[in-house]
Design an enzyme around this catalytic site. Structure first.
Site, PDB file in Angstrom:
ATOM      1  N   ASP A 215      38.033  42.544  37.789  1.00 38.36           N
ATOM      2  CA  ASP A 215      37.968  42.001  36.434  1.00 38.36           C
ATOM      3  C   ASP A 215      38.380  40.523  36.414  1.00 38.36           C
ATOM      4  O   ASP A 215      39.369  40.148  37.057  1.00 38.36           O
ATOM      5  CB  ASP A 215      38.928  42.808  35.553  1.00 38.36           C
ATOM      6  CG  ASP A 215      38.762  42.511  34.086  1.00 38.36           C
ATOM      7  OD1 ASP A 215      37.679  42.763  33.548  1.00 38.36           O
ATOM      8  OD2 ASP A 215      39.725  42.022  33.464  1.00 38.36           O
ATOM      9  N   GLU A 276      33.702  40.159  39.098  1.00 43.96           N
ATOM     10  CA  GLU A 276      33.234  39.718  37.787  1.00 43.96           C
ATOM     11  C   GLU A 276      33.752  38.301  37.612  1.00 43.96           C
ATOM     12  O   GLU A 276      34.951  38.081  37.441  1.00 43.96           O
ATOM     13  CB  GLU A 276      33.782  40.593  36.662  1.00 43.96           C
ATOM     14  CG  GLU A 276      33.172  40.182  35.319  1.00 43.96           C
ATOM     15  CD  GLU A 276      34.137  40.199  34.132  1.00 43.96           C
ATOM     16  OE1 GLU A 276      33.651  40.206  32.996  1.00 43.96           O
ATOM     17  OE2 GLU A 276      35.364  40.165  34.316  1.00 43.96           O
TER      18      GLU A 276
HETATM   19  C1  GLC Z   1      36.431  41.400  31.531  1.00 44.65           C
HETATM   20  C2  GLC Z   1      36.021  42.759  31.004  1.00 44.65           C
HETATM   21  C3  GLC Z   1      36.208  42.767  29.530  1.00 44.65           C
HETATM   22  C4  GLC Z   1      37.689  42.534  29.242  1.00 44.65           C
HETATM   23  C5  GLC Z   1      38.186  41.257  29.891  1.00 44.65           C
HETATM   24  C6  GLC Z   1      39.687  41.190  29.916  1.00 44.65           C
HETATM   25  O1  GLC Z   1      35.612  40.390  31.065  1.00 44.65           O
HETATM   26  O2  GLC Z   1      34.713  43.062  31.385  1.00 44.65           O
HETATM   27  O3  GLC Z   1      35.778  43.951  28.947  1.00 44.65           O
HETATM   28  O4  GLC Z   1      37.895  42.446  27.863  1.00 44.65           O
HETATM   29  O5  GLC Z   1      37.773  41.161  31.224  1.00 44.65           O
HETATM   30  O6  GLC Z   1      40.201  42.127  30.819  1.00 44.65           O
END
Ligand code: GLC
Length: 557
Positions: A215, A276
């Site tokens: 994340d 991500e």
């Molecule tokens: C990422 C996740 C999202 C979340 C954010 C904070 O972007 O995909 O859903 O709100 O991180 O953890």
């Protein structure tokens, strides 16, 4: 370049690791399947639907956070990284899910959230109790404020969800949270944090997971001089880029992943990371996938691109070139739990084919043509799955689900809604529980009312309504995934000349040759010479059609 050489240059699939070509299905656990009848999805629900995922033909599932959490951000606020939220089940359920998935040939990727914990995490509770200057506080980013009595935040940084990125505690110090105040950021300068996360990785690797989705992988390291950003930009989930930004995509973040790679490499079984990282520049994104770092990173360029042939072709070329440079496969993504579902992005009449992952989401009054959106979404997936590399399918896109744009305000649960002062509705519209059956209190999701209401017309989009129905979106996905597995795994991509507004490429794979043609315009185009239609997103005319209608895609051999 000769054609063989150009093939090689565009071939990220060499190497036999599964993650180079895998199709990974994203399960947003709260909304996938509810086995215990409390209106919220759970691990037992996922287990009960594993045969569905096997029949769909995916290689792996990525399950969004299932850890104990107060759900200030749908589970991305983790209170304990080594346990399971009771609403979702138990550790025994997680173990059973891993075993049962493996028995069906499906790998399991779990979500790890290293940038921040929940404010209910024992470390943060200890940090609050211990006070300024303590070792407990040093695990998070606490700073004195500015101005008289330190009453101003330490920097001008904004939270991604709106409002300031700092919250003051009663003793006067401020703590950093790039997301909600309930999500305090760890201090990644602190070796204890580094060790803790490597240990958490081992905890799940020992339980048999095949990898991790990381994340906000690009946010962990902060500029230690804590400079102001100097902008009022408060937009939601919009990336900024390093190496000079105080917290997005700084060069130092790569140290963390070199360490993580060493950990995962001690395990057999070809385990893998996917980052991500909302990083615009494909060259900078590729840095995360250098050979001693992460295996893959989400490439969000499809999410941002309009339904436009030139833009998509550019995106494909640039992404593949950057990934190939570091020997990594590209990944392809159309939707996830953070962005407007693509069937609705492509339905927008106010922005040609457009839809970008910014804070400005579709509103109840955005002009939409849902039929057009679905037609394009069906074509888009043949483009996506026709490309070399790894691809992600977000739960429900195989049913052609649109964004639910008109959820009643009182059910909105995304922190963005509150934090934006009710200006931005947030991400709930892409998180509405799946319809499995055409009837029942939650269309087969579970036995209770679901945590977000489903539109009544989703009965027709349910799994049961589409299963075995020729031409349904579900059957299109199933056929595409089967053909991809049989024919499209390995091998590079070669563009062929095609009429303006269309894309045609050839994949030469060990299993044969496949042509993929996508018509992004409205007028029909002539198809290249071929033997057989393998699959089409739209009905075609006659036994051996010569034309592809607008907003359609076809795989030919
Ligand atoms: C990422 C996740 C999202 C979340 C954010 C904070 O972007 O995909 O859903 O709100 O991180 O953890």
């Amino acid at each position: 370049m000769t054609s063989a050489a150009s093939d090689r240059a565009q071939d990220p699939t060499t190497g036999h690791e599964w993650w180079r070509t895998a199709v990974i299905y994203q399960v947003y656990i709260r909304s996938f399947a509810d086995a215990d009848g409390d209106g919220v999805g759970d691990l037992a629900g996922i287990r009960s639907r594993l045969p569905y995922l096997r029949d769909l033909g995916v290689d792996a599932v990525w399950v969004t956070p299932f850890y104990p959490s107060p759900m200030a951000d749908g589970g991305y606020d983790v209170a304990d990284y080594r346990d399971i939220e009771p609403v979702f089940g138990t550790l025994a359920d997680a173990d059973a899910l891993i075993t049962e998935a493996h028995d069906l040939g499906i790998r399991v990727i779990v979500d790890i959230v290293p940038n921040h914990s929940s404010d209910r995490h024992v470390w943060f509770q200890a940090a609050l109790a211990a006070g300024p200057g303590s070792a407990e506080r040093a695990r998070y980013v606490f700073r004195p404020g500015r101005g008289p009595d330190g009453a101003e935040p330490p920097t001008d940084w904004h939270s991604t969800f709106g409002g300031p990125a700092w919250t003051r505690v009663p003793d006067g110090e401020w703590y950093l949270h790039l997301f909600a105040p309930e999500q305090p950021d760890f201090d990644w300068e602190n070796p204890e944090v580094v060790e803790e996360f490597e240990d958490i990785l081992r905890f799940w690797l020992d339980r048999g997971v095949d990898g991790f989705r990381i994340d906000v992988a690009n946010a962990l390291k902060k500029d230690q001089s804590f400079p102001d950003v100097g902008t009022e930009d408060e937009s939601v989930l919009v990336p900024h880029e390093g190496p000079t930004h105080p917290f997005w995509d700084r060069d130092e973040v790569h140290e963390v992943y070199r360490g993580w790679r060493k950990v995962i490499d001690t395990y057999a079984g070809d385990r893998a990371f996917v980052a991500e990282a909302w990083v615009d520049d494909p060259g900078r994104l590729a840095l995360y996938t250098r050979p001693d770092e992460l295996h893959t990173a989400f490439n969000f360029n499809f999410v941002r691109a309009a339904w436009d042939a030139d833009e998509l072709r550019r995106t494909i070329d640039v992404s593949m070139a950057a990934a190939t440079e570091v020997g990594a496969p590209t990944t392809w993504v159309l939707s996830n739990h953070d962005v407007t579902r693509h069937a609705t992005r492509y339905a927008r009449l106010d922005r040609t084919g457009g839809g970008v992952a910014d804070g400005e989401r579709v509103r109840p009054d955005t002009p939409l043509d849902p039929e057009l959106g679905l037609r394009r979404a069906r074509a888009a997936v043949l483009l996506l799955l026709g490309l070399p590399g790894s691809a992600y399918v977000y739960q429900g896109e195989e049913l052609g689900l649109p964004e639910v744009v008109d959820l009643p305000e009182e059910v909105l649960a995304d922190p963005i809604w509150e934090r934006s002062g009710h200006r931005v509705r947030g991400r709930d519209g892409c998180r509405v529980p799946l319809p499995w059956e055409p009837a029942g209190p939650s269309l087969g999701f579970g036995s209770a009312e679901p945590w977000l209401p489903q539109p009544a017309d989703w009965a027709d989009l349910s799994v049961q309504a589409q299963q075995g129905v020729d031409g349904s979106t579900l059957e299109l996905y199933r056929s595409a995934l089967r053909l991809r597995r049989e024919l499209l795994g390995r091998g590079g991509l070669e563009w062929l000349d095609s009429p303006a507004g269309s894309l045609v490429f050839r994949r030469r794979t060990p299993a044969g040759e496949v042509l993929c043609a996508v018509n992004l315009g409205t007028e029909a185009i002539d198809l290249p010479t071929y033997d057989r239609v393998l699959l089409s997103s739209v009905p075609l005319e006659g036994d051996h059609p010569h034309q592809l209608p607008g907003d359609g895609a076809v795989w030919l051999t």
